[in-house]
Design a protein around this motif. Structure first.
Motif, PDB file in Angstrom:
ATOM      1  N   LYS A 107       1.027  -1.207  -0.201  1.00  0.00           N
ATOM      2  CA  LYS A 107       0.203  -0.162  -0.005  1.00  0.00           C
ATOM      3  C   LYS A 107       0.872   1.395   0.182  1.00  0.00           C
ATOM      4  O   LYS A 107       1.613   1.308   0.975  1.00  0.00           O
ATOM      5  CB  LYS A 107      -0.700  -0.264   1.322  1.00  0.00           C
ATOM      6  CG  LYS A 107      -1.476  -1.480   1.035  1.00  0.00           C
ATOM      7  CD  LYS A 107      -2.737  -1.332   2.453  1.00  0.00           C
ATOM      8  CE  LYS A 107      -3.412  -2.475   2.762  1.00  0.00           C
ATOM      9  NZ  LYS A 107      -4.506  -2.966   4.008  1.00  0.00           N
ATOM     10  N   ILE A 108       0.517   1.432  -0.945  1.00  0.00           N
ATOM     11  CA  ILE A 108       1.344   3.207  -1.621  1.00  0.00           C
ATOM     12  C   ILE A 108       0.688   4.794  -1.015  1.00  0.00           C
ATOM     13  O   ILE A 108      -0.332   4.297  -1.600  1.00  0.00           O
ATOM     14  CB  ILE A 108       2.588   3.465  -2.348  1.00  0.00           C
ATOM     15  CG1 ILE A 108       3.538   2.421  -2.318  1.00  0.00           C
ATOM     16  CG2 ILE A 108       3.026   4.628  -2.967  1.00  0.00           C
ATOM     17  CD1 ILE A 108       3.756   1.809  -4.181  1.00  0.00           C
ATOM     18  N   ILE A 109       0.976   5.934  -0.396  1.00  0.00           N
ATOM     19  CA  ILE A 109       0.217   7.033  -0.334  1.00  0.00           C
ATOM     20  C   ILE A 109       1.413   8.105  -1.258  1.00  0.00           C
ATOM     21  O   ILE A 109       2.687   7.664  -0.325  1.00  0.00           O
ATOM     22  CB  ILE A 109       0.154   7.058   0.477  1.00  0.00           C
ATOM     23  CG1 ILE A 109      -1.310   6.068   1.528  1.00  0.00           C
ATOM     24  CG2 ILE A 109      -0.625   9.466   0.600  1.00  0.00           C
ATOM     25  CD1 ILE A 109      -0.858   6.483   2.680  1.00  0.00           C
ATOM     26  N   ILE A 110      -0.006   8.719  -2.523  1.00  0.00           N
ATOM     27  CA  ILE A 110       1.425   9.914  -3.275  1.00  0.00           C
ATOM     28  C   ILE A 110       1.566  11.095  -2.834  1.00  0.00           C
ATOM     29  O   ILE A 110      -0.221  10.889  -2.746  1.00  0.00           O
ATOM     30  CB  ILE A 110       1.656   9.546  -3.991  1.00  0.00           C
ATOM     31  CG1 ILE A 110       2.160   7.698  -4.764  1.00  0.00           C
ATOM     32  CG2 ILE A 110       2.670  10.626  -4.882  1.00  0.00           C
ATOM     33  CD1 ILE A 110       2.389   7.525  -6.602  1.00  0.00           C
ATOM     34  N   GLN A 122      -3.184  16.650  -5.346  1.00  0.00           N
ATOM     35  CA  GLN A 122      -4.008  15.873  -4.379  1.00  0.00           C
ATOM     36  C   GLN A 122      -3.743  14.461  -4.573  1.00  0.00           C
ATOM     37  O   GLN A 122      -2.221  14.230  -5.167  1.00  0.00           O
ATOM     38  CB  GLN A 122      -5.603  15.361  -5.273  1.00  0.00           C
ATOM     39  CG  GLN A 122      -5.557  14.396  -6.742  1.00  0.00           C
ATOM     40  CD  GLN A 122      -6.989  14.475  -7.409  1.00  0.00           C
ATOM     41  OE1 GLN A 122      -7.701  13.942  -6.885  1.00  0.00           O
ATOM     42  NE2 GLN A 122      -7.491  14.908  -8.072  1.00  0.00           N
ATOM     43  N   ASN A 123      -3.914  13.685  -3.379  1.00  0.00           N
ATOM     44  CA  ASN A 123      -3.171  12.151  -2.764  1.00  0.00           C
ATOM     45  C   ASN A 123      -4.008  10.763  -3.716  1.00  0.00           C
ATOM     46  O   ASN A 123      -4.610  11.439  -4.190  1.00  0.00           O
ATOM     47  CB  ASN A 123      -3.068  12.422  -1.315  1.00  0.00           C
ATOM     48  CG  ASN A 123      -2.713  13.502  -0.825  1.00  0.00           C
ATOM     49  OD1 ASN A 123      -1.568  14.509  -0.692  1.00  0.00           O
ATOM     50  ND2 ASN A 123      -3.401  14.200   0.359  1.00  0.00           N
ATOM     51  N   LEU A 124      -2.657  10.355  -4.197  1.00  0.00           N
ATOM     52  CA  LEU A 124      -2.883   8.996  -4.744  1.00  0.00           C
ATOM     53  C   LEU A 124      -3.080   7.976  -3.930  1.00  0.00           C
ATOM     54  O   LEU A 124      -1.706   7.856  -2.679  1.00  0.00           O
ATOM     55  CB  LEU A 124      -2.115   8.904  -6.173  1.00  0.00           C
ATOM     56  CG  LEU A 124      -2.294   7.618  -6.868  1.00  0.00           C
ATOM     57  CD1 LEU A 124      -4.053   7.937  -7.388  1.00  0.00           C
ATOM     58  CD2 LEU A 124      -1.243   7.605  -7.771  1.00  0.00           C
ATOM     59  N   TYR A 125      -3.634   7.202  -3.665  1.00  0.00           N
ATOM     60  CA  TYR A 125      -3.555   5.775  -3.302  1.00  0.00           C
ATOM     61  C   TYR A 125      -3.313   4.335  -4.160  1.00  0.00           C
ATOM     62  O   TYR A 125      -3.993   4.536  -4.910  1.00  0.00           O
ATOM     63  CB  TYR A 125      -4.687   5.554  -1.908  1.00  0.00           C
ATOM     64  CG  TYR A 125      -4.750   4.494  -0.555  1.00  0.00           C
ATOM     65  CD1 TYR A 125      -3.121   3.942   0.029  1.00  0.00           C
ATOM     66  CD2 TYR A 125      -5.572   2.976  -1.490  1.00  0.00           C
ATOM     67  CE1 TYR A 125      -3.734   3.655   0.827  1.00  0.00           C
ATOM     68  CE2 TYR A 125      -5.417   2.216  -0.615  1.00  0.00           C
ATOM     69  CZ  TYR A 125      -4.679   2.377   0.545  1.00  0.00           C
ATOM     70  OH  TYR A 125      -4.159   0.930   1.386  1.00  0.00           O
ATOM     71  N   ILE A 126      -2.687   3.988  -3.417  1.00  0.00           N
ATOM     72  CA  ILE A 126      -2.233   2.774  -4.858  1.00  0.00           C
ATOM     73  C   ILE A 126      -1.995   2.025  -3.282  1.00  0.00           C
ATOM     74  O   ILE A 126      -1.566   1.528  -2.910  1.00  0.00           O
ATOM     75  CB  ILE A 126      -0.756   2.497  -5.443  1.00  0.00           C
ATOM     76  CG1 ILE A 126      -0.802   4.040  -6.189  1.00  0.00           C
ATOM     77  CG2 ILE A 126      -0.576   1.813  -5.874  1.00  0.00           C
ATOM     78  CD1 ILE A 126       0.696   4.374  -6.950  1.00  0.00           C
ATOM     79  N   PRO A 172     -11.162   9.135  -5.307  1.00  0.00           N
ATOM     80  CA  PRO A 172     -10.093  10.270  -4.239  1.00  0.00           C
ATOM     81  C   PRO A 172      -9.468   9.698  -2.978  1.00  0.00           C
ATOM     82  O   PRO A 172     -10.437   8.183  -3.399  1.00  0.00           O
ATOM     83  CB  PRO A 172     -12.142  11.089  -3.726  1.00  0.00           C
ATOM     84  CG  PRO A 172     -12.426  10.778  -3.937  1.00  0.00           C
ATOM     85  CD  PRO A 172     -12.180   9.799  -5.195  1.00  0.00           C
ATOM     86  N   PHE A 173      -8.386  10.000  -2.919  1.00  0.00           N
ATOM     87  CA  PHE A 173      -7.846   9.591  -1.807  1.00  0.00           C
ATOM     88  C   PHE A 173      -8.810   9.255  -0.493  1.00  0.00           C
ATOM     89  O   PHE A 173      -8.958  10.181  -0.126  1.00  0.00           O
ATOM     90  CB  PHE A 173      -7.057  10.400  -0.812  1.00  0.00           C
ATOM     91  CG  PHE A 173      -5.390  10.260  -0.701  1.00  0.00           C
ATOM     92  CD1 PHE A 173      -4.873   9.311  -0.478  1.00  0.00           C
ATOM     93  CD2 PHE A 173      -6.150  10.423   1.019  1.00  0.00           C
ATOM     94  CE1 PHE A 173      -4.019   8.262   0.368  1.00  0.00           C
ATOM     95  CE2 PHE A 173      -5.285   9.911   1.775  1.00  0.00           C
ATOM     96  CZ  PHE A 173      -4.053   9.054   2.060  1.00  0.00           C
ATOM     97  N   ILE A 181       5.414   9.057   0.060  1.00  0.00           N
ATOM     98  CA  ILE A 181       5.963   9.362  -0.814  1.00  0.00           C
ATOM     99  C   ILE A 181       5.613  10.832  -1.086  1.00  0.00           C
ATOM    100  O   ILE A 181       4.266  11.316  -0.781  1.00  0.00           O
ATOM    101  CB  ILE A 181       5.837   8.739  -2.501  1.00  0.00           C
ATOM    102  CG1 ILE A 181       6.021   7.026  -2.925  1.00  0.00           C
ATOM    103  CG2 ILE A 181       6.789   9.651  -3.077  1.00  0.00           C
ATOM    104  CD1 ILE A 181       6.217   6.789  -4.013  1.00  0.00           C
ATOM    105  N   ASP A 182       6.005  12.166  -0.978  1.00  0.00           N
ATOM    106  CA  ASP A 182       6.370  13.396  -1.247  1.00  0.00           C
ATOM    107  C   ASP A 182       6.165  13.712  -2.427  1.00  0.00           C
ATOM    108  O   ASP A 182       7.375  14.034  -2.472  1.00  0.00           O
ATOM    109  CB  ASP A 182       6.341  14.140   0.278  1.00  0.00           C
ATOM    110  CG  ASP A 182       6.018  15.571  -0.320  1.00  0.00           C
ATOM    111  OD1 ASP A 182       5.270  15.815  -0.531  1.00  0.00           O
ATOM    112  OD2 ASP A 182       7.038  16.471   0.871  1.00  0.00           O
ATOM    113  N   ALA A 183       5.115  13.522  -3.139  1.00  0.00           N
ATOM    114  CA  ALA A 183       5.046  14.714  -4.656  1.00  0.00           C
ATOM    115  C   ALA A 183       4.969  15.891  -4.630  1.00  0.00           C
ATOM    116  O   ALA A 183       4.516  16.529  -5.892  1.00  0.00           O
ATOM    117  CB  ALA A 183       4.655  13.487  -5.386  1.00  0.00           C
ATOM    118  N   SER A 184       5.379  16.549  -3.761  1.00  0.00           N
ATOM    119  CA  SER A 184       5.192  17.842  -3.553  1.00  0.00           C
ATOM    120  C   SER A 184       6.041  18.790  -4.839  1.00  0.00           C
ATOM    121  O   SER A 184       7.340  18.425  -4.793  1.00  0.00           O
ATOM    122  CB  SER A 184       5.523  19.019  -2.718  1.00  0.00           C
ATOM    123  OG  SER A 184       4.423  18.352  -1.606  1.00  0.00           O
TER     124      SER A 184
END
Length: 104
Positions: free
Chosen positions: A2-5, A21-25, A33-34, A43-46
């Motif tokens: 499980k990954i959160i970007i 926005q945020n993404l959940y894999i 939506p997340f 992962i911080d994709a800022s």
């Protein structure tokens, strides 16, 4: 897995998404939506773009060496560089410059 970007600029032409926005894999599923969920990795994709992979329809691949292996210098190999640019699918050999015939 499980990954959160988080905080990525998400671009998905198929869904017409183009915003931060945020993404959940989870496994092979992507959720928008997340959902509120725990993750194995965050992962911080800022300041970065999150999007589907790109297809290169006419690439010039690395030469295949006599032993059948592919040139793999970490800094210069075309396949590694393409992955860094987001290319996930490539079509090669269409320009007639291939040095190794697959039937050999």
């Amino acid at each position: 897995m499980k990954i959160i970007i988080k905080n990525g600029h998400i671009i998905d032409p198929n869904s017409k998404i183009d915003n931060i926005q945020n993404l959940y894999i989870e496994g092979s599923s992507i959720c928008l939506p997340f959902p509120e969920a725990e993750a194995d990795s965050v992962i911080d994709a800022s300041g970065r773009v999150v999007c589907p992979g790109f297809i290169d329809m006419h690439m010039h691949e690395d030469p295949v060496l006599p032993d059948g292996s592919i040139y793999a210098d970490e800094e210069k190999a075309v396949f590694i560089c393409m992955l860094r640019m987001g290319v996930t699918t490539a079509i090669a050999g269409n320009c007639g410059e291939i040095e190794y015939h697959p039937a050999d």
